[in-house]
Design a protein around this motif. Sequence first.
Motif, PDB file in Angstrom:
ATOM      1  N   ALA A   1      35.521  44.994 -69.607  1.00 57.32           N
ATOM      2  CA  ALA A   1      34.158  44.528 -69.331  1.00 57.32           C
ATOM      3  C   ALA A   1      33.928  43.121 -69.869  1.00 57.32           C
ATOM      4  N   GLY A   2      34.900  42.585 -70.628  1.00 60.84           N
ATOM      5  CA  GLY A   2      34.809  41.216 -71.115  1.00 60.84           C
ATOM      6  C   GLY A   2      33.983  41.041 -72.367  1.00 60.84           C
ATOM      7  N   ILE A   3      33.753  42.120 -73.119  1.00 61.15           N
ATOM      8  CA  ILE A   3      32.884  41.996 -74.300  1.00 61.15           C
ATOM      9  C   ILE A   3      33.547  42.505 -75.575  1.00 61.15           C
ATOM     10  N   LEU A   4      34.820  42.893 -75.536  1.00 63.59           N
ATOM     11  CA  LEU A   4      35.456  43.442 -76.724  1.00 63.59           C
ATOM     12  C   LEU A   4      35.422  42.451 -77.880  1.00 63.59           C
ATOM     13  N   GLU A   5      35.693  41.174 -77.599  1.00 61.60           N
ATOM     14  CA  GLU A   5      35.728  40.171 -78.651  1.00 61.60           C
ATOM     15  C   GLU A   5      34.324  39.780 -79.132  1.00 61.60           C
ATOM     16  N   LYS A   6      33.295  40.241 -78.414  1.00 65.72           N
ATOM     17  CA  LYS A   6      31.917  39.880 -78.774  1.00 65.72           C
ATOM     18  C   LYS A   6      31.202  40.982 -79.547  1.00 65.72           C
ATOM     19  N   LEU A   7      31.853  42.120 -79.737  1.00 68.91           N
ATOM     20  CA  LEU A   7      31.194  43.236 -80.403  1.00 68.91           C
ATOM     21  C   LEU A   7      30.737  42.828 -81.792  1.00 68.91           C
ATOM     22  N   ASP A   8      29.518  43.282 -82.151  1.00 64.12           N
ATOM     23  CA  ASP A   8      28.893  42.843 -83.396  1.00 64.12           C
ATOM     24  C   ASP A   8      28.548  44.028 -84.285  1.00 64.12           C
ATOM     25  N   ASP A   9      27.697  43.783 -85.276  1.00 62.48           N
ATOM     26  CA  ASP A   9      27.360  44.820 -86.253  1.00 62.48           C
ATOM     27  C   ASP A   9      26.608  45.994 -85.644  1.00 62.48           C
ATOM     28  N   ALA A  10      26.039  45.820 -84.453  1.00 62.98           N
ATOM     29  CA  ALA A  10      25.316  46.908 -83.800  1.00 62.98           C
ATOM     30  C   ALA A  10      26.221  47.706 -82.869  1.00 62.98           C
ATOM     31  N   CYS A  11      27.505  47.368 -82.851  1.00 60.74           N
ATOM     32  CA  CYS A  11      28.510  48.130 -82.105  1.00 60.74           C
ATOM     33  C   CYS A  11      29.327  48.883 -83.145  1.00 60.74           C
ATOM     34  N   ILE A  12      29.034  50.151 -83.302  1.00 54.66           N
ATOM     35  CA  ILE A  12      29.463  50.921 -84.457  1.00 54.66           C
ATOM     36  C   ILE A  12      30.600  51.874 -84.082  1.00 54.66           C
ATOM     37  N   GLU A  13      31.689  51.773 -84.826  1.00 50.87           N
ATOM     38  CA  GLU A  13      32.829  52.644 -84.556  1.00 50.87           C
ATOM     39  C   GLU A  13      32.519  54.067 -85.013  1.00 50.87           C
ATOM     40  N   LEU A  14      32.789  55.013 -84.142  1.00 49.38           N
ATOM     41  CA  LEU A  14      32.595  56.427 -84.432  1.00 49.38           C
ATOM     42  C   LEU A  14      33.977  57.056 -84.556  1.00 49.38           C
ATOM     43  N   GLY A  15      34.419  57.252 -85.810  1.00 48.45           N
ATOM     44  CA  GLY A  15      35.761  57.763 -86.026  1.00 48.45           C
ATOM     45  C   GLY A  15      35.820  59.260 -86.201  1.00 48.45           C
TER      46      GLY A  15
END
Length: 300
Positions: A257-271
């Motif tokens: 989608a072209g946004i992986l490198e733009k992910l920020d603090d509001a994109c939260i990893e769910l492990g």
Amino acid sequence: MTNPRGRVNYEPNSWGATLGGPREDTVRGFRSFAEEADGAKLRIRPESFADHYSQARQFYVSQEPIEQKHIADALVFELSKVERPDIRARVVSHLINIDDGLAGTVADGLGLPELPAPAQAAQPTRSDLPPSDALSIVKNGPPSFKGRKLGILLSDGADAALFGGLVKALDKVGAVYDVIAPKIGGVTLDDGTKVAAKQKIDGGPSVLFDAVAIVVSADGAALLADDAATQDFVRDAFGHCKYIGLTLDAQPIFANAGILEKLDDACIELGAAKDAVAFVDTIAALRFWPRELKVDMDAK
């Protein structure tokens, strides 16, 4: 008033209703107080009615910077639909009496060569009205995600414990969720549990939800990464400054989608399932406004 019941309660009608429409109730209805009056009867307004800008100014200066940006964006959008340049300029001339910065931003957004002269004001704008926090939506945001909806994009093989943790955390705060899947028949999670889908990915865009979570397996991500609707789902959520939860396996979708490198603090990893409570607490903020300054061309 009395409001007769029946097939119709208005007149004229073609149903032959004998009671006609609503009628004044002469017994219980409003009656003016009988009072003798003398002197001239006048229609007058206080001088404050001629102050057309002070309340607008107080409202504007009470907003957070992101809200002021949204007001300017809305004005630019609406005035961009106006065909005559002189009308656009006339509206901007009124904005000058509210706030110079607002007028300048709107004029720039419209491409006006210069600011027009301020509109003639019947009363000068009062600058002594202080900002009021009660007028700001952002300053009075909700304390939790209660009453909101999370969109959970699932695939076959997704982490059942994580999905269960999200559902439990949402139930605890009084929020709801929809499951979005590649097929409306639903998915089978990694423990064999079958989960029905509320939306198919093609018909359940992220604009329907207050926040989203992408909980997919590696195989599921490989299936969805090249799907245009899935790419739009994550891209729109990111562009609309929404909070996004994602498993590590979901990264190929964001990359395509072209946004992986733009992910920020509001994109939260769910492990794991233990991450669900913190995620649901975080998304109570509803929007991550710092991102807008990076995704909006007019803000650059």
